[in-house]
Structure formats: C-alpha cells, structure tokens
Design an enzyme around this catalytic site. Structure first.
Site, PDB file in Angstrom:
ATOM      1  N   ASP A  66      44.178  62.368  50.937  1.00  0.00           N
ATOM      2  CA  ASP A  66      43.388  62.095  49.859  1.00  0.00           C
ATOM      3  C   ASP A  66      43.400  60.808  49.140  1.00  0.00           C
ATOM      4  O   ASP A  66      44.318  59.899  49.808  1.00  0.00           O
ATOM      5  CB  ASP A  66      44.255  63.243  48.801  1.00  0.00           C
ATOM      6  N   GLU A 121      39.856  56.219  49.568  1.00  0.00           N
ATOM      7  CA  GLU A 121      38.498  55.476  49.441  1.00  0.00           C
ATOM      8  C   GLU A 121      38.800  53.715  49.515  1.00  0.00           C
ATOM      9  O   GLU A 121      37.859  53.302  50.098  1.00  0.00           O
ATOM     10  CB  GLU A 121      37.813  55.654  47.918  1.00  0.00           C
ATOM     11  N   ASP A 143      36.391  66.138  43.609  1.00  0.00           N
ATOM     12  CA  ASP A 143      36.732  66.844  42.425  1.00  0.00           C
ATOM     13  C   ASP A 143      35.544  67.164  41.569  1.00  0.00           C
ATOM     14  O   ASP A 143      35.104  66.728  40.628  1.00  0.00           O
ATOM     15  CB  ASP A 143      37.413  65.815  41.630  1.00  0.00           C
TER      16      ASP A 143
END
Length: 1060
Positions: free
Chosen positions: A417, A420, A498
């Site tokens: 997670d 990015e 999300d």
C-alpha cells in the site's frame, strides 16, 4: 461546454524550469503569464526521416551535488531549441511480431529514447524485425518546448477504451487523464489521476477490428481522448509510440500486447476465493473471531487481511507485542480453519536508529535521496520515514530478503500500500520531483523522481514478489499493489483504491475492473461495499452480487465506518451475500481456467460485452454487464431497479439464462453463450476443501448448429508444476444429432492423469430450463434431447418458478444515513433571495445552481440559466462539470424572512470522498448593492488512511453571464503588474495567471447600456481566471489552486458582484 483548443497555436508559454512540470498538462489553452514568455509562431513540418540533430543517447551528465553525478530525466538535449516547433509524420519500424510497429519522431529521437519499463524484454522494443506489413495508421507529432505531442486519427465511429486505472465511463471518448500515480482517497468519476499509470489506449474500429497504442514513457503523460476517434498523447520528449494491429478482434490485439508487456502471474487458486478485509482487525483475537464467524455462518471465504495496525508503531516487518504477539500461532490457527492471511507492507521505513530495518538499509545505502545527496525524509504512518530505492537491484535484493524472513511468520500473501509513493502533509501527496533515484543502468540510471515516480510501485511489487519466491520457491507468491504501471501484472494483483460506499461507485466499479483488464491487468476488483463511508444493506448486497463475479473479490472498509462483513447488514443481506459467494465458488473451476488462459495468452478474465460481437456498436457503451469468459453477468446498479425490471441488451446469437436455484432481485442475472461449455464444481467453504475426485459439472449451451465446446484447466492449485507439464487441460465437446446430445472429451493436454470422478452434464434449454445426466468423466455420455413440446413445457415451468422466486424474495432495504448537520427539506421550487438591488433564484436540488441573477434598479438580468445547466455553477476539479454541479445540495441555513435582515442562503453538497462543497449566498444588510458568494471545499470526513488529506481538488467558480449586446461588450481589468487589459469576444478563450491575474477585480462592460458588472475577489484565494466567450454569453471563471484539502486546510473563494 467549454471547448479547449490546441496548446500549440500562436500562444504565449512560460519557459519551463527544472521542476519537470509543464502547465499545459493540467490546463486549457491561451495561458497568459508574465513569467519569461516566448512567442510561438506557426508550426511547420518537414520529412522527419531527414532530421539530423546531434542528439546523443541519453547519457547527458549533470552535476547535482558534490557526491555523485546523475542523468536527469528532464535534462535539455543537444540540438533542441525552445523557439522551434518540429512536426510531421512519425517514422516507424516493425518490432516483436507482424502487426506491431514502433514509431519515433526521428532516427535521433529513436536513439535518444529511454529504456522501456513496459516491455518484458526491453530489447524487443528496440530491435527491428523483418516484416512485409506496413502500418495502417501513422501518428503525427509535434515537438515543442521539450514536449512531444503525438496524435493518431482513426475512422469515425471508433470506440476508445483502456487508459488503465481510470474512473468514469467505460467508453473513453470525451475524457482526458494524466498518468501520475496519486493517492486519490475518495476519488470521483472525473478524477484525472489515480493510483496507477497505463499510457495505453485500445481502439475498436467501426468494423470490429482492434488497434492498441502505447506511449512508452514513464513520465507524466496526458492522454487526451476528447475529440471523437482521435488519440493524443503529450509527454516530455523523446518517447516512442508502439501500435498493435489492427487485428481481427480486441482479444487478438490484447494477445499481441501481452506478448510485449507480459501476462498476469498465475495466481494460487486460493487467491480466487473471497477475501475479507478491514482497516483494521486490530488484534489476533478479532482476526480469528471474524474468520470463525464465516465458518459458523456457512459463508465461503479463503482469505483474511491484516492491515497496518498489526505493526509495532507502524514499523514494517514488526508485530505489535500485545495485539499480535505470536503471528505464527495466529497463522497456524487460521490455516486450521482454511484461511490464508495477507499482511500489509508499506514503503515508508521509520527513520529511527536501533530499528533493524532502518539500520540495515542505512548500512547498505538503499534510500531515495534528495538533490543534495542526503536521504529523503517524508512523513507517513510511523512519522518521518526513509524510502527504499526499489529502482536499484541492491535495494530490491535487500527488501526481498526482508520479505523472505517476514514470510517465515506464516505470511501467505503481502499487500503493498501507499507505494505511489504517498507522502502525508504535502500538497503534491508524493515526494519532490527533484529527489534522486540511483536506478540501475538498464532502467535509465540515475534520474530524478519525475522519471521513476510512475514505476516506483511496480518495482516495490516486484521486490516483494521476488522475496516471497525466495521464501518458498514451491509456492506461487500473492502480492497486491495499490500503485502500478504497465507490466505490474507480472508481479501483483491490484484493486481500484479508496472508493466510496455509493451507487455511483458500484456502477463505476464494473468499468474500472474491465478497463484494467483491457490494459493488461486482469486480476483486479474494487473494495466491495465501498471503502469510504457506510453502505446500506441493499448497496452492500447488490455490490457483493456483482463483486462475486469479478476476477479479484474482496470486501474492505475503513476505520470509523460501520462493520462491513456480510452479516453486518441484517439477515436478508447476509443471505444474499451467502448466495453470491456460493455462486463464485461453484464457478471457481471456470474462473481458474480463465486465469490460466489469461496467464498463457493475455486474454482478460472479465471483458466488456462488446467482446461477444465487436462489430455491434450498440454493445460498446454497456456498463452494467460484462463477460466472464462465455458467461454474461447482467446486473442492476440502480438502487430502485430490481434485476427482473432490467431491459436486457444481449449480443446476437443464443444466450441461455441459468442459475443455481438462487435467483434473487438483488443478484445479477446469468447467461451462457450458445456454443459454450463451462465447468462447475461443488460449493466449498474454502478452496482447501476441494479434491480432484470431486464431482465435476458441465453447463452446456448449444449453438444454432447444435454444438458446444469448452475447456477445464486443473493442476495442484499452487506451485509451478504446471509450467513443467504437471496439469490436465481438458477440451470438452457436445454435439446434437438425431435427438441425442453426445458429450465427450475431444482432446487433452498435460501429464496429469484424469481423476476418477463423476460427471454431471446440464444442458440449457432456454428460460432457465435444463436437462441433465450423470456419467463418468472421460467417458462418452449421451443425453436424449426432449421434443419441441417437452422443451416448451420445461421452459414455461422454469419461467414460472423463476418469477415466483423473485417475487417471494425479501428485497434488501436501502436505508440512508441521517445527515450530521441541520437539514431543511427540499422542494422543487427555486428559492429566491431578494434585496433592494438584487434578486437571485437558486435551485438546491441540482448542484445548488444559481438560476438567475437580476439587478433590480437597472432591470438587467445578468445571468439566466436552465434548470439542469448553465447559470452559476461550481466544480471541485479542473475538468468541466466535475463533481459539484449536479449533486443535490442540502440547505443548512436560510435567513430571508424578516424585512431588514441580511438575505442569506447556505448550501452544502456532498462530492464524495469525505468532501463537501459549501456555498453561502447573501446580500449584506449594510450594503444592499453587493451580492456576495463565499464558497469552499471542506474535508468533513477524510480518512486517516490518506493522512487526513483528500484527493486533488480545485474550486472552480463557473458563472455564465448574458450579453445583451455581444458586439459591444468586453472584459476590462488591471493586472497585478499594473498593465491594463481589454478582452473582446474575438480575442477568444483566455487563461490568466501569475502577474497577469486581475488585481482583485474585473468588469464585464456593456457599452450600449453604459453599465458594468464588477466581480471582486481575494487574489490570495484565486490562482487563475478564465474568460470564455460563447454565443451571446461569457464565462468569467475563478479557479483556486489545485491541491488536497484537510479539515484544517479547506479551499475557498470569496467574491462579490456589483453593478456600476
């Protein structure tokens, strides 16, 4: 609609600094700025093959610190001049295989291009082959100010897809996105950058043929599909474009694409079961409690997920000494009841001496660095963190060995997670583009962050995947990554980030999953039920029904929301979820076979409806159904529409409805394409219960010629024996002759011996009716086909039972949450604010739109809109008509009932992701000549999972004013730098910012009337202004800066109108 013209025709453009940011990637044309401008004159072109720039391979060295040298991704190339536009047809050469072509602007650009991150073998992109074929379509290019603009025009009627992980519609015409991996918590349908980047478009031509086009660059890239049948890429020079096809079908194009970029890793079979996740199951006891409840309630599930709270102070590779004191025992307990456990690992490593991960990484010098050569520190969950240099083999090996040791705790899979990479407490939500990555030479060597940003997550997933293989080479790794790039499918599955608990996101989840499959990533799916906010029973049950058919099937929700397990919404919803997941487990033999096909050929597991007939244009925009191989899943994504009320649009041919005696108004309808056979298995609570000797069922739908065929892939469900031939691939054939259907094995592949098991054949007759017979798998089985009258009777009985089952089923409730603020019921009558000088009408139920704005003393109606468009609107993004202009607004305060009081109206609209757009419209008591509007985007409930910051938003005020005398009206203002400007309709659309921004006010002047509408604003709040002339109208737009917001840092624009 505001049309945005070319950024290349006769405009002033600011010279670009070293930040790697180019304004036209984010804004519309005619940018006016007082920052070192250049005048670009008319473009010209010549034979690009004859261009002879003295450009070298990208080995330009630039000293960025006294510690090391680095090749910079935005470094200026020799021979490139800022005041020159170069354009023409791109040159090409065949690569890889027939029908695949690489295009470059020139031979020198070909030599200067960076290595490929997309191709599984980068040399394949750079090595021409011998081919007699020529490209059908040749892109054109323009190079300007370091940017390469590539444009490919296709025949009218072409439909466009792909572009990877994108929100919004399935067919992408009219959309524009930017490839820049972004933590996009609570994204909406018009968010232009999500967590992954796929600079790839799949075009379906009018004749049904398919053409793929890849802009092979890792840099920030604009994909502009706003013009019908036109594909345009804009990214820093130089990069090649690779086309695949046209081929005969979209499947053929994707097969060719996959031979270039690689296919999806073969997942372990357990990973195709249902996954239950929550941020957070915060103790081992809670993890076991949830897992045992699935077994007690007879709801199939294979995997439980353990979010970041298992760590000791959010330190990766550690376990909380109290709540997760013995992870190995927890894993053993879970394995005993058939559960696998997947644990999260983020890239942020706590900056803390004495923490073994930080110490070992520092010793090996594996951290991303700032421009000065020192390790970069960014704040995420543990506080200040360093970040591994995954672009470097040394760092990947270091991480992989940490993963290897981590897996020894009983870890079955890993969740990457925040990769990015996401950074808290920064407007960009990521690390500075000036950061330095000391990447491997094969990837481009040492470069700034803008070069490696979009591939950082893919390299992390690769390192994690390799670490799991080190831990146990006999097991297939399972990695889930949030961030990715073309090629990530080789190492990891993904999910759509999300999302929100809303009907719009339920509907959008189908297109998003399909789009990823069309972009090379077939193992994906959404957070079922929505991550942000609370689902209703109907929303959750409906979403589970659809999600159970997605390639990746996981329920997930964030901290602070209600529980989102299947039993959390009442008995009726629990039963719908149970039925949905049992459907999935019955279909697992089929789904597993589809993944084998995807792994070996590149054909996606789930595909859009038009795959059944690419020539049929009526199928190309269908968004509420999809194909799972030859099975069509038809669903309702509207809250008040039951499945039996859908107007079905089926492809041509025979499509036979079927179910498992489980039809329900909140579950999708299932159809099998004529000519198909799909394998089914018994329902298990988890895949570990399955046995090769279990009964196998074949669901058969004959085509017009009385034939059908299908395939079943079987192996151990894990490991790599299948790659050495240890599998069984069975091709089944059914054929009707003389009222007898013969079912047999037509051929097999693999070294496995067929298990001794029973075979159950079910032949669909239409309307849900079927006949069946039993036999032994591998033997020839003959089934007597009923007469025409018998078929009609069976169909009629089946239809009657089907409708009775739907009518008797309990429909799930769709109970909405009660708003947390004071609300006033809405009527469908415009609300009027009226003072001595102004009359303003507002329609709260559609975007809180100001319908009209009339100056009473002069009688001039400066603004007049329609109920659903125009007038005064506000958006939450830079894109035209982004979220904010169509939502139903609540009235949170009103004061216009007492004479002499301030006339005011306060509205609030939910724009998802924990954000609201608030607006106060008022006529001040002390100065009735003024109409004031205070607007803001406020984070009312942005989850901590995004560091308390929302997705990127921009408050865009969009009023459309009437021109009573269009030829005698103009805009007048004095800029911040003191220069005076007048813009008339013939001046066209203008963007104003920097020193040329109006200095706090601008005027719409009507010379005939001798009047002017003055719009005043706070220049600290307004980042740029837009003038757009329409037919008898003009837009005077105010834009805030574009950034995330938190509860403490809303975006706001306060402005006023006065007539002089």
């Amino acid at each position: 609609m505001i049309e945005e013209a070319s950024v290349l025709s006769g405009l002033e453009v600011p010279s670009v600094g070293s930040s790697g940011y180019f304004p036209w990637l984010n804004r519309a044309p005619n940018l006016i700025s007082r920052t070192s401008t250049l005048r670009i004159s008319g473009a010209f072109s010549w034979d690009s093959e004859k261009l002879d720039f003295p450009r070298k391979k990208r080995t330009n060295k630039k000293l960025i610190s006294d510690k090391f040298t680095c090749k910079m991704g935005d470094a200026k190339e020799e021979g490139t001049t800022k005041d020159t536009t170069i354009s023409g047809n791109m040159i090409f050469e065949p690569i890889l295989e027939d029908g695949v072509f690489r295009f470059d602007c020139s031979a020198n650009d070909r030599a200067a291009a960076y290595p490929s991150f997309s191709f599984i073998k980068p040399k394949d992109r750079d090595t021409p082959i011998s081919s007699q074929k020529l490209p059908t379509y040749i892109p054109v290019f323009e190079c300007l100010l370091g940017q390469q603009i590539v444009k490919l025009e296709l025949p009218a009627g072409t439909s466009l897809y792909g572009t990877g992980e994108v929100s919004g519609q399935l067919e992408r015409t009219g959309k524009r996105i930017f490839t820049w991996n972004t933590d996009a918590y609570g994204y909406g349908s018009v968010t232009t950058s999500l967590y992954q980047s796929h600079p790839w478009v799949l075009a379906i031509l009018p004749n049904g043929e398919a053409l793929g086009i890849l802009a092979d660059t890792s840099l920030r890239c604009e994909i502009d599909l706003r013009e019908d049948s036109v594909i345009q890429f804009i990214a820093p020079s130089s990069y090649p474009v690779v086309t695949f096809g046209p081929f005969s079908s979209p499947a053929a194009a994707l097969k060719s694409f996959s031979r270039a970029v690689g296919t999806v890793f073969m997942p372990p079979k357990w990973a195709l079961g249902y996954h239950q996740c929550r941020w957070s199951y915060d103790s081992a006891d809670r993890v076991l409690e949830v897992s045992r409840t699935f077994r007690e309630k007879d709801i199939p599930c294979d995997v439980i997920w353990i979010d970041i709270d298992y760590m000791n102070g959010f330190r990766c590779f550690t376990f909380d000494p109290e709540r997760f004191a013995d992870p190995k025992t927890l894993a053993d307990d879970l394995h005993q009841i058939g559960f696998k456990a997947i644990w999260m690992l983020d890239p942020g490593i706590k900056h803390e001496k004495g923490y073994f991960v930080y110490d070992s990484g520092s010793e090996k010098d594996v951290w991303v660095q700032k421009a000065d050569g020192e390790p970069y520190l960014g704040e995420v969950w543990p506080g200040p963190c360093v970040f591994p240099e995954f672009t470097q083999a040394k760092a990947r090996s270091w991480w992989a060995n940490l993963v290897k040791d981590f897996v020894s705790n009983g870890v079955d899979g890993i969740w990457n997670d925040m990769n990015e990479p996401a950074i808290f407490k920064t407007v960009t939500k990521t690390m500075p583009e000036s950061n330095i990555h000391r990447g491997d030479e094969e990837f481009g060597g040492c470069q700034n962050h803008s070069y490696y940003h979009n591939v950082y997550g893919m390299f992390m997933a690769r390192s994690t995947y390799e670490g799991m293989k080190l831990a146990n080479s006999g097991r297939r790794p399972f990695v889930l990554t949030r961030a990715g790039f073309i090629g990530s499918q080789r190492y990891a599955a993904t999910w759509t980030g999300d999302n929100s608990s809303s009907w719009d996101h339920l509907h959008m989840s189908i297109s998003m999953t399909l789009q990823l499959g069309l972009s090379g990533q077939p193992l994906s799916g959404p957070d079922i039920g929505g991550y942000v906010g609370n689902a209703t029973p109907r929303l959750f049950g409906r979403w589970m029904g659809i999600g159970a058919m997605f390639p990746f099937c996981r329920g997930h929700s964030e901290m602070g929301t209600a529980d989102h397990e299947p039993w959390s919404f009442g008995e009726e919803c629990e039963e719908v979820c149970r039925l949905a997941l049992k459907r999935r487990y019955r279909l697992l033999p089929h789904i597993y076979t589809l993944f084998y096909i995807a792994h070996t050929t590149g054909v996606p597991v789930a595909t859009p409806l038009f795959f059944a007939d690419p020539k049929d244009p009526s199928l190309r925009k269908t968004e509420n159904s999809f194909l799972l191989g030859s099975i069509l899943i038809y669903s309702s994504t509207l809250p008040n529409q039951r499945i039996e009320n859908l107007n079905l649009t089926l492809p041509k041919g025979i499509w036979s409805r079927f179910d498992f005696g489980d039809s329900h108004p909140d579950l999708p309808a299932l159809f099998l394409q004529g000519g198909s056979i799909v394998p089914l298995g018994p329902v298990h609570q988890h895949t570990g219960e399955a046995n090769p000797s279990d009964d196998i069922s074949l669901l058969v739908a004959l085509d017009e010629n009385g034939k059908a065929e299908g395939v079943l892939f079987e192996d151990d469900g894990d490991g790599y024996g299948f790659s050495l031939g240890a599998y069984l691939l069975t091709h089944y054939l059914a054929e009707l002759e003389s009222s007898v259907v013969t079912v047999k094995v037509s051929r097999t592949e693999g070294s496995w011996t067929r298990p001794n098991r029973r075979l159950h054949v079910q032949i669909l007759l239409g309307g849900g009716a079927k006949i069946d017979a039993w036999g032994t798998d591998g033997d020839v089985l003959q089934v007597t086909f009923p007469s025409g009258q018998e078929v009609a009777d069976l169909v009629a009985t089946s239809e009657k039972e089907y409708h009775h089952q739907l009518e008797s089923a309990k429909t799930l409730q769709d109970v909405e949450e009660v708003p947390e603020h004071k609300g006033v019921s809405l009527s469908k009558t415009p609300i009027e604010l009226k003072g001595a000088c102004w009359s303003v009408k507002v329609i709260p139920w559609i975007g809180g739109r100001i319908l009209s704005m009339t100056h009473l003393p002069s009688g001039i109606q400066w603004l007049q809109g329609k109920i659903e468009i125009n007038g005064y609107e506000e958006y939450s993004g830079t894109e035209y008509r982004s979220a904010g202009c169509t939502e139903e607004y609540s009235i949170i305060d009103r004061n216009f009932e007492h004479e002499g009081d301030e006339e005011s109206l306060e509205l609030e609209g939910d724009i998802e992701g924990g954000l609201v757009l608030r607006r106060k419209i008022y006529i001040p008591k002390e100065d009735a000549k003024i109409l004031k509007i205070n607007s803001s985007i406020v984070a009312v409930k942005v989850g901590a999972g995004s560091g308390g910051f929302s997705r990127l938003v921009c408050l865009r005020v969009h009023p459309m004013f009437n021109l009573l005398h269009p030829t005698e009206s103009f805009i007048s203002f004095t800029s911040i730098d003191g220069s005076v400007h007048e813009f008339w309709p013939e001046s066209g659309e203008q963007y104003l910012e920097g020193d040329l921004l109006p200095n706090g006010e601008w005027k719409l002047v009507d010379k005939c009337l001798g009047r002017a509408l003055v719009n005043k604003f706070d220049i600290k709040e307004v980042h740029k202004c837009l003038i757009h002339w329409g037919t008898g109208t003009v837009n005077l737009e105010l834009w805030s800066e574009e950034r995330p917001v938190s509860k403490e840092t809303p975006l706001q624009i306060s402005h006023s109108y006065e007539v002089i």
